[in-house]
Scaffold this active site. Sequence first.
Site, PDB file in Angstrom:
ATOM      1  N   ARG A  41      -4.235 107.691  13.109  1.00 30.70           N
ATOM      2  CA  ARG A  41      -4.801 106.695  12.201  1.00 30.70           C
ATOM      3  C   ARG A  41      -3.910 105.465  12.010  1.00 30.70           C
ATOM      4  O   ARG A  41      -4.327 104.344  12.237  1.00 30.70           O
ATOM      5  CB  ARG A  41      -5.058 107.321  10.818  1.00 30.70           C
ATOM      6  CG  ARG A  41      -6.036 108.448  10.770  1.00 30.70           C
ATOM      7  CD  ARG A  41      -7.484 107.979  10.788  1.00 30.70           C
ATOM      8  NE  ARG A  41      -7.900 107.437   9.511  1.00 30.70           N
ATOM      9  CZ  ARG A  41      -8.349 108.165   8.490  1.00 30.70           C
ATOM     10  NH1 ARG A  41      -8.396 109.487   8.581  1.00 30.70           N
ATOM     11  NH2 ARG A  41      -8.728 107.593   7.377  1.00 30.70           N
ATOM     12  N   HIS A  99     -15.156 106.746  16.037  1.00 28.30           N
ATOM     13  CA  HIS A  99     -14.260 106.681  14.868  1.00 28.30           C
ATOM     14  C   HIS A  99     -15.015 107.045  13.586  1.00 28.30           C
ATOM     15  O   HIS A  99     -15.487 106.162  12.854  1.00 28.30           O
ATOM     16  CB  HIS A  99     -13.680 105.265  14.755  1.00 28.30           C
ATOM     17  CG  HIS A  99     -12.469 105.177  13.872  1.00 28.30           C
ATOM     18  ND1 HIS A  99     -11.230 105.640  14.253  1.00 28.30           N
ATOM     19  CD2 HIS A  99     -12.297 104.688  12.620  1.00 28.30           C
ATOM     20  CE1 HIS A  99     -10.352 105.428  13.287  1.00 28.30           C
ATOM     21  NE2 HIS A  99     -10.977 104.856  12.283  1.00 28.30           N
ATOM     22  N   TYR A 102     -23.638  89.721   8.377  1.00 31.18           N
ATOM     23  CA  TYR A 102     -23.738  88.276   8.580  1.00 31.18           C
ATOM     24  C   TYR A 102     -22.896  87.775   9.739  1.00 31.18           C
ATOM     25  O   TYR A 102     -23.207  86.748  10.335  1.00 31.18           O
ATOM     26  CB  TYR A 102     -23.301  87.527   7.305  1.00 31.18           C
ATOM     27  CG  TYR A 102     -24.121  87.861   6.088  1.00 31.18           C
ATOM     28  CD1 TYR A 102     -25.497  87.633   6.067  1.00 31.18           C
ATOM     29  CD2 TYR A 102     -23.523  88.423   4.957  1.00 31.18           C
ATOM     30  CE1 TYR A 102     -26.252  87.956   4.950  1.00 31.18           C
ATOM     31  CE2 TYR A 102     -24.267  88.746   3.845  1.00 31.18           C
ATOM     32  CZ  TYR A 102     -25.636  88.514   3.840  1.00 31.18           C
ATOM     33  OH  TYR A 102     -26.383  88.822   2.750  1.00 31.18           O
TER      34      TYR A 102
END
Length: 746
Positions: free
Chosen positions: A30, A76, A120
């Site tokens: 990680r 993931h 967006y």
Amino acid sequence: MQDSQIIRTEYSELMKKSYIDYAMSVIIARALPDVRDGLKPVQRRTLYDMYELGIRYDKPYRKCARIVGDTMGKYHPHGDSSIYDALVVMAQEFKKGMALVDGHGNFGSIEGDGAAAMRYTEARLAKITQEAYLADLDKNIVDFMPNFDETEKEPEVLPVRVPNLLINGADGIAVGMATSIPPHNLAEVIDAVEAYMKHEDISTKQLMKYIKGPDFPTGGIVVNKDDLLEIYESGAGKIKVRGKVEVEEMKGGKKRLVITEIPYTMIGAGIGKFLNDVCALVETKKTNDIVDISNMSSKEGIRIVIELKKGADVENLTNMLYKKTRLEDTFGVNMLAVADGRPETMGLKKIIEHHVDFQFELATRKYKTLLAKERDRKEIQEGLIKACDVIDLIIEILRGSQSVADARACLTQGITENIKFKSGISRKMAAMLRFTERQANAILEMRLYKLIGLEIEALMKEHEETLKNIARYEDILNHYDSMAEVIIEDLEHFKKEYARKRRTVVENGQEAVYEEKKVEEQEVVFLMDRFGYAKTVDVATYERNKEAADAENKWIVNCINTGKLCVFTNTGKMHQIKVLDLPYGKFRDKGQPIDNVSNYDSTQEMVVYMCDELQLRYAKLLFATKQGMIKKVKGNEFQVAKRTIAATKLQEDDELISVQVITDDQHVVLQTKDGYFLRFSAQEVAEKKKAAVGVRGIKLRKNDELEQIYLFYEGTEHKISYGDRELTLNRLKVAKRDGTGTKARS
């Protein structure tokens, strides 16, 4: 149904093992980058997913939500925010030495504005990412492993051709360890790698002839050049970074300071904090030279303008900004990365060594794959050339065969039993054929137009090219120098294509020496109104406006401007306020809430007493609570460095109602809410420590509580208003502490 089996184990051992497993998962899978490609798993998976989706630099942008969703579903499974955050950072040029993602839309700003929602924004791979990070994945260049649910394959590491760990740096917090690697200049790092490849025994000091130091995307100035060698040898240390300050002349002989570059650590909320810190310097009178400050930064770059008074000491002011704000800051370096499956803190040379070893491994696997393909091509080409020489015989075999299997058997093994030939000579020649399986298949699939003269000529040229490639690949695989040359060639290409000038200056800067103007010590008057707005004025101003000041303000304290005020509250706390932190000026100025300059919280507590710290030195304080507890405490117990302390201990549901300076020759009168008065000598009040509760001053009746405390000297007349009449306290009968008191008529 099988019998369940209970395994007995020590709980602490089980917890220890589980936590170690979790910690290692965070460290390896990680938080920390791999030294080979310089990427954390989330970054690697995001880039690979974009590659798999075909979102190339020369293709249209795609919605980030699509990329994030696909990455989370395939590789993931740790939440969309971590993937999108990683994607955003890889697209922010002000955070990375080299942006790996080409973002389209609002991807945040250097001033700390966040990126727009992933629905967006759009993104695609940057050109360098495609060419230097993801190229040749089809050539068995890296190992692939199953994803979390074993439905997909993902690369263990990306075949990154440039030292990404140094170029882009890294930061991450794992369990019990953290990494912080500054970004560097691409051209300098490539030069250092090439120098190492030519001389493996090169020292860190010699490598630093190429890598001058960090190259932050925000520019700035590294001012401890002499410390860098030790930092790069050990992999840990502190780099001092300053912003770049320019002086601009204005009309009328005035000057202004313009900050055009900021320390890398100031990215985000740090710019706003810097502006606030400069304003605080002005408000606290640390400097009188600043007239105005404005942030004119835009997409073109940083521009923070500080306008100065005429005749301002520019050098001293600049040094003050370095000392008192984050315009000079420290970047903590800890070059920690995963190497050979375990976290390791590495120096500069060690990182470059790992990178070069990885490049040789990539090159070896790549050219082995290419060599195998060329050898296969050579085999087929040789078969086709040989077939062209005996094309008539092959056509005869094909026309005389009953099946493809018979024709293939004849071509590979010379078996002619099931084939009709025009003559015995043809049969004898056919029996001599020994094409390989691959060659036979190529011959069987060959189209007739390949027999045209020009096509045969092209085949011969292609064969020559194949032989050259085989020779070249064998040379690369068998000779270190040849492989090193190929790797250096690639690095030179990337350097030529993507290098840019160094932005951070590295030097041995002079220590910022700031001479703080000593504040002239003087007596001032502290004024605070009932709304908690406070200020200080000089004694003469107070005397001129004494009547208005006394009427408008709840607290008035004479104090020294270089000292502190002690504020006791009903919650039993004492807060300290530096007098210099309060605005000083005109009588009609509004002032500032004391909440802003102390730990006092006007929504949770109420002031019961204020005094100057010097007043406490030789005094004793009388504490009284709502439940009737009283005590005397020596004032020097409250002369502490902390901004907030517990001034007294309170019982449950009790609160402090009064703090006053007391002397032993005074008399104390306690007044309850229901109108009971008790008078006794101050000598009867026990002297305690500040952490004590105290002793009972008066026995309270049910639902009654202590309301007022009066102090006066024997022989002096002390009158108070109680109800509709006036009450003279010194006419009250002297009693003992802890009595019930006498009821007064209202």
